[in-house]
Design a protein around this motif. Structure first.
Motif, PDB file in Angstrom:
ATOM      1  N   HIS A 121       5.237   7.340   1.117  1.00 16.64           N
ATOM      2  CA  HIS A 121       5.716   5.964   0.984  1.00 16.64           C
ATOM      3  C   HIS A 121       4.552   4.975   0.963  1.00 16.64           C
ATOM      4  O   HIS A 121       4.564   4.008   0.191  1.00 16.64           O
TER       5      HIS A 121
ATOM      6  N   ASP B 242      10.208   7.661  -3.989  1.00 15.28           N
ATOM      7  CA  ASP B 242       8.799   7.590  -3.617  1.00 15.28           C
ATOM      8  C   ASP B 242       7.947   8.467  -4.535  1.00 15.28           C
ATOM      9  O   ASP B 242       6.830   8.094  -4.915  1.00 15.28           O
TER      10      ASP B 242
ATOM     11  N   ASP C  62       7.589   6.657  -7.800  1.00 16.82           N
ATOM     12  CA  ASP C  62       6.689   5.505  -7.687  1.00 16.82           C
ATOM     13  C   ASP C  62       5.238   5.945  -7.577  1.00 16.82           C
ATOM     14  O   ASP C  62       4.332   5.256  -8.068  1.00 16.82           O
TER      15      ASP C  62
ATOM     16  N   GLU D 272      15.523   2.817  -2.776  1.00 14.14           N
ATOM     17  CA  GLU D 272      14.180   2.831  -2.197  1.00 14.14           C
ATOM     18  C   GLU D 272      14.034   3.831  -1.057  1.00 14.14           C
ATOM     19  O   GLU D 272      12.952   4.294  -0.767  1.00 14.14           O
TER      20      GLU D 272
ATOM     21  N   LYS E 203       5.689  -0.838  -5.687  1.00 15.71           N
ATOM     22  CA  LYS E 203       7.082  -1.058  -5.331  1.00 15.71           C
ATOM     23  C   LYS E 203       7.551  -2.499  -5.489  1.00 15.71           C
ATOM     24  O   LYS E 203       8.736  -2.779  -5.417  1.00 15.71           O
TER      25      LYS E 203
END
Length: 374
Positions: free
Chosen positions: A19, A72, A75, A66, A26
């Motif tokens: 994360h 994650d 991303d 999210e 993000k």
């Protein structure tokens, strides 16, 4: 520890680390496109400084929540695929002051602007950043900069590598493993650093709010990891200046020649706060003693003390630093080559930089580290 509990612990560590690594992308909620990454800056009553970078990042995964692991992962992939934007025109607005800057060939920009309105009586302030060209309203973001409060008595400029954290600051995988799998008390931050730096921030009178500035030769890609290391280890919040991968032309604030990076950054900080005196903290492994000694020669009335962690373990290096210490003493400044943070704390307390009781806090952190075998 059972296999099941151990697996759960490492799985959670992996998730937290992932994360943090994915965090820089993000802000666009997966939509992709242009994105402004603003790093924490610093300022004075009439001036502010901030650095950042402009990227174009791909768009996929926007429909996933999210809080999902796969989001994650997506991303993180998007972060790896994003590309810097060359020649972008960035607009910066703080209250009634506006300016424009352009990104260099690596997508970096720097903001060094005069202010017409004095910042309010708080330490952290927000500014608005937006893209003027190529125009994209969705790329607008908020940047932060720090201003010392009037009660601050001095500032601290500290190296990070081998001073705050152990060697390997640029090894992202190792840092993430230590931070999330082994915990905040892992062998990552030198014992006594949190207590000593908290003491510097509090000052002798315990309420001074002295500012701390951190410099590192790590790549910008590790910026968010370093910020998390500081947060988890209760190291006082402050601007982090990364001195690698900076693409501005030679002669600018942070030229690409490694030997000039730290010196020019320190000069800029001193120029931002002409009425403030500073403590410099570094290590003996590279050029900190030489860089700090040169700064002392240039500003003999501005440097309260120089603290150098001894990590070289060679007689020749120690002798060279001893010679620099003699030169420093001639202009009325102590350059302390210290084995640990307790030695630094004792000297700082004797000079009235920190409270006497802070020494006990540093000693306790070293005691706990010794019990853990760090």
């Amino acid at each position: 520890m059972s296999f099941r509990s151990g697996f759960y612990r490492y799985a959670q560590a992996f998730r937290r680390g992932l994360h943090i690594l994915a965090a820089p992308v993000k802000g666009d909620s997966g939509r992709g496109g242009l994105f402004i990454q603003a790093y924490r800056g610093y300022g004075s009553p009439n001036r502010l400084f901030l650095m950042g970078q402009v990227f174009r990042q791909p768009a996929f995964g926007a429909s996933w929540r999210e809080d999902l692991l796969r989001r994650d992962l997506i991303d993180l992939v998007r972060r790896l695929l994003r590309k810097p934007i060359v020649g972008a025109r960035v607009r910066i607005r703080y209250k009634d002051t506006n300016t424009f800057v352009h990104t260099d060939r690596h997508g970096f920009f720097r903001v060094d602007m005069e202010l017409r309105t004095m910042p309010s009586e708080v330490s952290w302030h927000e500014m608005q950043l937006s893209l003027d060209s190529p125009a994209d309203e969705r790329a607008a973001t908020i940047g932060e900069f720090y201003t010392p409060q009037p009660r601050a008595r001095f500032g601290v400029i500290s190296d990070i590598d081998d001073t705050v954290v152990y060697t390997g600051v640029a090894n992202t995988v190792m840092m993430m493993w230590r931070l999330f799998a082994q915990g905040a008390e892992s062998r990552m931050v030198f014992p006594g650093v949190p207590a000593l730096y908290q003491a510097f921030h509090a000052g002798r009178d315990q309420g001074e709010g002295n500012p701390l500035f951190y410099v590192s030769r790590a790549p910008w890609s590790i910026y968010h990891v370093l910020a998390e290391v500081f947060r988890r280890n209760r190291i006082p919040h402050g601007p982090i200046l990364i001195l690698r991968e900076w693409g501005m032309k030679r002669g600018s604030l942070l030229p690409r020649r490694a030997k000039d990076h730290k010196r020019d950054a320190i000069r800029h900080i001193l120029g931002m706060y002409p009425d403030m005196r500073f403590v410099l903290v570094g290590d003996s492994g590279q050029r900190d003693p030489e860089v700090y000694s040169r700064i002392l020669r240039e500003h003999p009335d501005r440097i309260l003390g120089i603290y150098i962690r001894d990590v070289s373990n060679t007689p020749e290096r120690s002798e060279a630093i001893d010679r620099l210490a003699l030169e420093a003493r001639e202009v009325g400044c102590d350059l302390i080559l210290a084995a640990d943070n307790l030695e630094m704390a004792k000297h700082a307390a004797s000079e009235g930089l920190i409270a006497d009781r802070a020494v006990a806090a540093v000693r306790e952190e070293l005691r706990r580290a010794a019990q853990r075998g760090d």
